[in-house]
Write a protein that holds these residues in place. Structure first.
Motif: not given
Lengths: 389, 389
Positions: A260, A264, A268
């Motif tokens: 991540c 995002f 995601h």
């Protein structure tokens, strides 16, 4: 010499343009140079060289094979490289031990047969779509490591020690690449994908925005309309969308590997982007057909075109606004609020158009009916987007 | 255990299907296995091992990195590998000698700086489109070889001998791959491209062939028309054409590397195939739009559709015949003889259609006007084809 100079100048210009178009390219090159220089410390520093010897070479080899433009691609390759080496190494040592059971004469024959069989089998697995998409590189490394270790095991005595050294240098090489790609000016495939999808929708929108004006240029300036079509690049931008599939898919693939970052999260929904991509492409196909009608010979009679001009222009500009809204909503990850409004407007315009059509002769109506299809597609995109948020 | 069994069964089925779909995949796997086994003779045979020692490893590495499905791809990689190694090796030895001028303290620093600079520069060249298309692999090998040799030159005394051994094993590895890929059941990228282009045109033709019947199914069997659309895979085949660009381009790239074979001369005009590909895709975009009208809600009034049925069906079937003619002409490399005739017929049908339209209410006319566009596209293809022959 004049020719050489011209050629040299051309190369310099191109290089400059490449760098200016996307400065991340220059940064990537510097990062690659940095990574290689770092792992070559295995040779320069006496204590490291004494510990690893020629195995330092594997760190360099790993860095060159593994480093790539985006974080996702580098991680994908590093992890594939690491795990494939581990599994292949273990299997190769097992194979080697098994082959020694057949005595000095039998060993090379059994070994050769096993290498042939395993290499052929793993080459075949590379044809499986799922392997090809995500683990192709790993499969290659697997074949490489397996054959190298099992074959050289036949001659080299201390195979465990050799394998241990190689493995640690490979892991160090892969780790160097990962660290550099994540922490030094990272290029995220996910972010690229995100922007690509939004840009594509925006391109479609700008076509629709310009389309109304372009199509309803009347014969008083008929010639100038021809000229402007050729150099009107805004209207041609949508063509990039037609062939965006491959690019989107590889980005989504790499994005899957990324941790991540920024806006995002870890899970995601990258697949949603592919769905939006498919819909944008459907939209682009329709637009391609529309585009064919911008300068037809002969033109539809202009009194007829005047009649439909108003609803048509409204229809395309409202669809365009809806798409723009959508694009910016994707970019900022917000819910598209006024998008529905524009869609409502464009549907109303489509109704007006139908009424205008029923009261006029039936020429060149196709163009007008295609736009509702575009609208439908944009509604679909809208639905998907809502699902995502 | 039941779950495992099911999973295993699934894998076996998939494997079988992959092999049956294209038996060349199995042959390719066996070829890869064979090549690796052959080069591992460097280790198994005592005289070879005495001559080359650990350098035999480079032959295995080369084979694994170089061998690919089609002849063109293998040649491209082999030649890139060979020349890049040669150039990089020469440059690396030069660099190493240059660096020794700076004394024992200065050498690693100068060397490190040069490696950084050259690695970064050659990483950057990989962003040039022409390098990316044809020499990407070579650039990677260049970086690899250059850093390996110049860096290890710092520690290894007999760098010339080492380089010589490595180079000869690499050449032997690459040559093995080339020979095996050309002489053992070769897979020609050029032939694949040729067939792909012809098949794509045929798919468009079969859509147009089926389209007339599909669209003019009247409301008495309205429901069955819906069902048949879903399982009518012939009509959906054209969708593959939409995204054929990437595939065609890579095949054309590999075809460029192939020597003359079968019906293909040395300077076969591979670029023509790309042009035909672009036109087929344009055609496919139009068809995609058409396809959207097969099951619209609500349908156009059927008395109107009856009126236009005859010219429409004729139009699409004649275009379809022209395209089929074209596809078989490409396959057999002959001049498409009766193609013009079918085009004439379809143009006549388009005229009929226009007359029918002027005598009827203006609903759902779009569909009909798009077909002439398809015809135009097919005329274009025809022109290109004539140019090629």
């Amino acid at each position: 010499p004049g020719k050489f100079k011209a050629k040299g100048f051309e190369i310099v210009t191109k290089t400059k343009k490449l760098g200016e178009d996307d400065p991340r390219r220059i940064r990537h090159s510097l990062k690659a140079g940095l990574a290689i220089t770092l792992v070559s410390l295995f040779y320069y520093l006496r204590p490291l060289y004494d510990a690893f010897g020629q195995s330092g070479m594997w760190a360099i080899l790993t860095v060159v094979l593994v480093i790539d433009f985006s974080v996702g691609a580098t991680l994908c390759r590093s992890l594939n490289r690491g795990f494939a080496t581990l599994i292949a190494g273990a299997l190769a040592i097992g194979t080697e031990h098994f082959a020694t059971l057949f005595g000095e004469k039998g060993e090379p024959i059994v070994l050769g047969f096993l290498v042939f069989f395993i290499a052929a089998a793993s080459t075949f697995t590379r044809f499986f779509p799922v392997v090809r998409r995500r683990y192709d590189y790993g499969a290659m490394i697997f074949i490489l490591t397996f054959s190298l270790i099992s074959v050289s095991g036949y001659r080299v005595e201390k195979i465990f020690e050799l394998g241990h050294k190689r493995l640690s240098t490979i892991i160090i090489g892969a780790a160097t690449c990962m660290v550099i790609s994540i922490f030094v000016c990272p290029v995220w495939a996910g972010e690229d994908l995100h922007n690509l999808v939004a840009d594509n929708i925006e391109k479609l929108a700008s076509f629709l925005e310009g389309f109304g004006d372009e199509y309803f240029k009347f014969s008083e300036d008929g010639d100038s309309a021809m000229v402007s079509k050729d150099d009107n690049s805004v209207l041609q931008d949508y063509k990039n969308v037609l062939n965006s599939k491959e690019n989107e898919e590889s980005l989504a693939n790499f994005a899957w590997w990324e941790p991540c970052h920024g806006r995002f999260g870890f899970c995601h929904p990258w697949k949603q982007y592919l769905k939006i991509g498919v819909l944008s492409r459907q939209c682009a196909y329709q637009i391609e057909t529309l585009n064919g009608y911008i300068n037809p010979q002969p033109q539809a009679p202009s009194e007829f075109r005047r009649k439909i001009q108003q609803p048509c222009t409204k229809l395309s500009s409202e669809s365009s606004k809806a798409l723009k809204e959508l694009a910016s909503a994707i970019k900022n990850m917000t819910h598209p609020s006024s998008c529905d409004l524009h869609l409502q407007n464009s549907k109303a315009a489509a109704e007006e158009l139908k009424i205008a059509l029923e009261a006029s002769p039936p020429v060149k109506t196709d163009l007008l009916e295609v736009i509702p299809a575009v609208t439908v597609a944009s509604i679909l995109i809208n639905i998907i987007k809502s699902v995502e948020n």
